[in-house]
Design an enzyme around this catalytic site. Structure first.
Site, mmCIF file in Angstrom:
data_model
loop_
_atom_site.group_PDB
_atom_site.id
_atom_site.type_symbol
_atom_site.label_atom_id
_atom_site.label_comp_id
_atom_site.label_asym_id
_atom_site.label_seq_id
_atom_site.Cartn_x
_atom_site.Cartn_y
_atom_site.Cartn_z
ATOM 1 N N HIS A 120 42.582 51.389 75.752
ATOM 2 C CA HIS A 120 42.347 49.942 75.778
ATOM 3 C C HIS A 120 41.845 49.545 77.159
ATOM 4 O O HIS A 120 42.334 50.062 78.165
ATOM 5 C CB HIS A 120 43.637 49.169 75.497
ATOM 6 C CG HIS A 120 43.543 47.732 75.913
ATOM 7 N ND1 HIS A 120 42.918 46.774 75.150
ATOM 8 C CD2 HIS A 120 43.938 47.091 77.047
ATOM 9 C CE1 HIS A 120 42.947 45.624 75.799
ATOM 10 N NE2 HIS A 120 43.560 45.778 76.948
ATOM 11 N N ASN A 155 41.348 55.038 68.883
ATOM 12 C CA ASN A 155 40.216 55.101 69.820
ATOM 13 C C ASN A 155 40.637 55.298 71.280
ATOM 14 O O ASN A 155 39.942 54.891 72.204
ATOM 15 C CB ASN A 155 39.280 53.914 69.620
ATOM 16 C CG ASN A 155 39.957 52.577 69.826
ATOM 17 O OD1 ASN A 155 41.091 52.506 70.292
ATOM 18 N ND2 ASN A 155 39.247 51.508 69.496
ATOM 19 N N GLU A 162 47.040 40.139 80.501
ATOM 20 C CA GLU A 162 47.606 41.451 80.142
ATOM 21 C C GLU A 162 48.389 42.070 81.306
ATOM 22 O O GLU A 162 49.444 42.669 81.088
ATOM 23 C CB GLU A 162 46.478 42.376 79.677
ATOM 24 C CG GLU A 162 45.889 41.912 78.344
ATOM 25 C CD GLU A 162 44.568 42.565 77.986
ATOM 26 O OE1 GLU A 162 44.093 43.462 78.734
ATOM 27 O OE2 GLU A 162 43.987 42.170 76.952
ATOM 28 N N LYS A 186 46.203 54.971 74.966
ATOM 29 C CA LYS A 186 46.989 54.751 73.745
ATOM 30 C C LYS A 186 47.701 56.049 73.332
ATOM 31 O O LYS A 186 47.394 57.134 73.856
ATOM 32 C CB LYS A 186 46.051 54.253 72.639
ATOM 33 C CG LYS A 186 45.381 52.904 72.958
ATOM 34 C CD LYS A 186 44.433 52.466 71.839
ATOM 35 C CE LYS A 186 43.728 51.179 72.180
ATOM 36 N NZ LYS A 186 42.837 50.724 71.066
ATOM 37 N N TYR A 227 48.188 42.179 71.504
ATOM 38 C CA TYR A 227 47.082 42.033 70.537
ATOM 39 C C TYR A 227 47.134 40.714 69.775
ATOM 40 O O TYR A 227 46.615 40.628 68.669
ATOM 41 C CB TYR A 227 47.097 43.214 69.578
ATOM 42 C CG TYR A 227 46.455 44.473 70.145
ATOM 43 C CD1 TYR A 227 45.142 44.467 70.635
ATOM 44 C CD2 TYR A 227 47.143 45.686 70.159
ATOM 45 C CE1 TYR A 227 44.554 45.616 71.141
ATOM 46 C CE2 TYR A 227 46.550 46.852 70.669
ATOM 47 C CZ TYR A 227 45.248 46.800 71.148
ATOM 48 O OH TYR A 227 44.653 47.947 71.640
HETATM 49 P P1 GTP Z 1 41.023 47.332 72.667
HETATM 50 O O1 GTP Z 1 40.582 47.760 74.025
HETATM 51 O O2 GTP Z 1 42.095 48.207 72.079
HETATM 52 O O3 GTP Z 1 41.379 45.861 72.657
HETATM 53 O O4 GTP Z 1 39.746 47.563 71.728
HETATM 54 P P2 GTP Z 1 38.410 46.691 71.643
HETATM 55 O O5 GTP Z 1 38.469 45.555 72.621
HETATM 56 O O6 GTP Z 1 37.268 47.626 71.717
HETATM 57 O O7 GTP Z 1 38.478 46.133 70.165
HETATM 58 P P3 GTP Z 1 39.222 44.833 69.596
HETATM 59 O O8 GTP Z 1 39.972 44.122 70.675
HETATM 60 O O9 GTP Z 1 38.251 44.065 68.801
HETATM 61 O O10 GTP Z 1 40.270 45.478 68.582
HETATM 62 C C1 GTP Z 1 41.504 45.976 69.050
HETATM 63 C C2 GTP Z 1 41.780 47.292 68.375
HETATM 64 O O11 GTP Z 1 41.975 47.060 66.992
HETATM 65 C C3 GTP Z 1 40.646 48.319 68.441
HETATM 66 O O12 GTP Z 1 40.695 49.099 69.604
HETATM 67 C C4 GTP Z 1 40.891 49.155 67.215
HETATM 68 O O13 GTP Z 1 41.792 50.223 67.488
HETATM 69 C C5 GTP Z 1 41.543 48.187 66.251
HETATM 70 N N1 GTP Z 1 40.566 47.755 65.259
HETATM 71 C C6 GTP Z 1 39.498 46.952 65.447
HETATM 72 N N2 GTP Z 1 38.833 46.776 64.295
HETATM 73 C C7 GTP Z 1 39.505 47.507 63.369
HETATM 74 C C8 GTP Z 1 39.318 47.743 61.981
HETATM 75 O O14 GTP Z 1 38.394 47.246 61.363
HETATM 76 N N3 GTP Z 1 40.235 48.553 61.379
HETATM 77 C C9 GTP Z 1 41.283 49.107 62.062
HETATM 78 N N4 GTP Z 1 42.154 49.888 61.409
HETATM 79 N N5 GTP Z 1 41.473 48.912 63.356
HETATM 80 C C10 GTP Z 1 40.607 48.132 63.998
HETATM 81 MG MG MG Z 2 40.109 44.230 72.740
#
Ligand code: GTP
Ligand code: MG
Length: 138
Positions: A115, A112, A126, A9, A49
């Site tokens: 992805h 973070n 994807e 990212k 997303y």
């Molecule tokens: P990805 O690999 O980026 O998809 O992350 P993930 O699979 O670990 O998490 P998820 O798919 O549930 O969420 C996608 C992204 O949304 C996360 O990587 C975070 O950066 C963001 N995200 C998730 N929860 C929160 C939240 O509560 N607040 C905020 N600001 N961002 C969030």
């Molecule tokens: Mg995810």
């Protein structure tokens, strides 16, 4: 063979982590079958997303992922979808174990670093969204 979609990212690219991240996956033994750097369009980010579109953080998430260059790549290897996620850590970097990418390099959920596809079905969706067939090695 299984494939996963991974993206460093904008915060990971800004922190100079492209090489470190690729190194970890290469040394684990996964094969990089596609690789490019781009600033994602809003349309691409919203599709990527789309499962989160009703979440309160969706707008913030899309604006963050489109805020700068992303390094998108496809890994191939046995069990790569689950293994790449184990190497990434969990969504919240503060809960990610040391030794994982998020555990080592991030603090904030919203920044973070990386992805990784969460299932084989997500990976297929994807990869098709981010890459043309001719950009992928056989
Ligand atoms: P990805 O690999 O980026 O998809 O992350 P993930 O699979 O670990 O998490 P998820 O798919 O549930 O969420 C996608 C992204 O949304 C996360 O990587 C975070 O950066 C963001 N995200 C998730 N929860 C929160 C939240 O509560 N607040 C905020 N600001 N961002 C969030
Ligand atoms: Mg995810």
């Amino acid at each position: 063979v299984e494939r996963s979609f991974i993206a460093v990212k904008p915060d990971g690219v800004a922190k100079g982590l492209i090489g470190e991240i690729l190194k970890r996956y290469e040394q684990k033994g996964f094969r990089v079958v596609a690789l490019k750097q781009l600033v994602p369009t809003k349309e691409l980010a919203e599709k990527h997303y789309e499962e989160h579109k009703e979440r309160p953080f969706f707008g913030e998430l899309v604006s963050f992922i489109t805020s700068g260059p992303v390094v998108a790549f496809v890994l191939e290897g046995k069990g790569v979808v689950a293994a790449a996620r184990l190497m990434i850590g969990v969504t919240n970097p503060l809960l990610s174990n040391p030794g994982t990418i998020r555990g080592d390099y991030a603090i904030e959920v919203s920044k973070n670093i990386i992805h990784g596809s969460d299932s084989v079905a997500s990976a297929e969706r994807e990869i098709a969204l981010w890459f043309k067939t001719e950009e992928l090695l056989q």
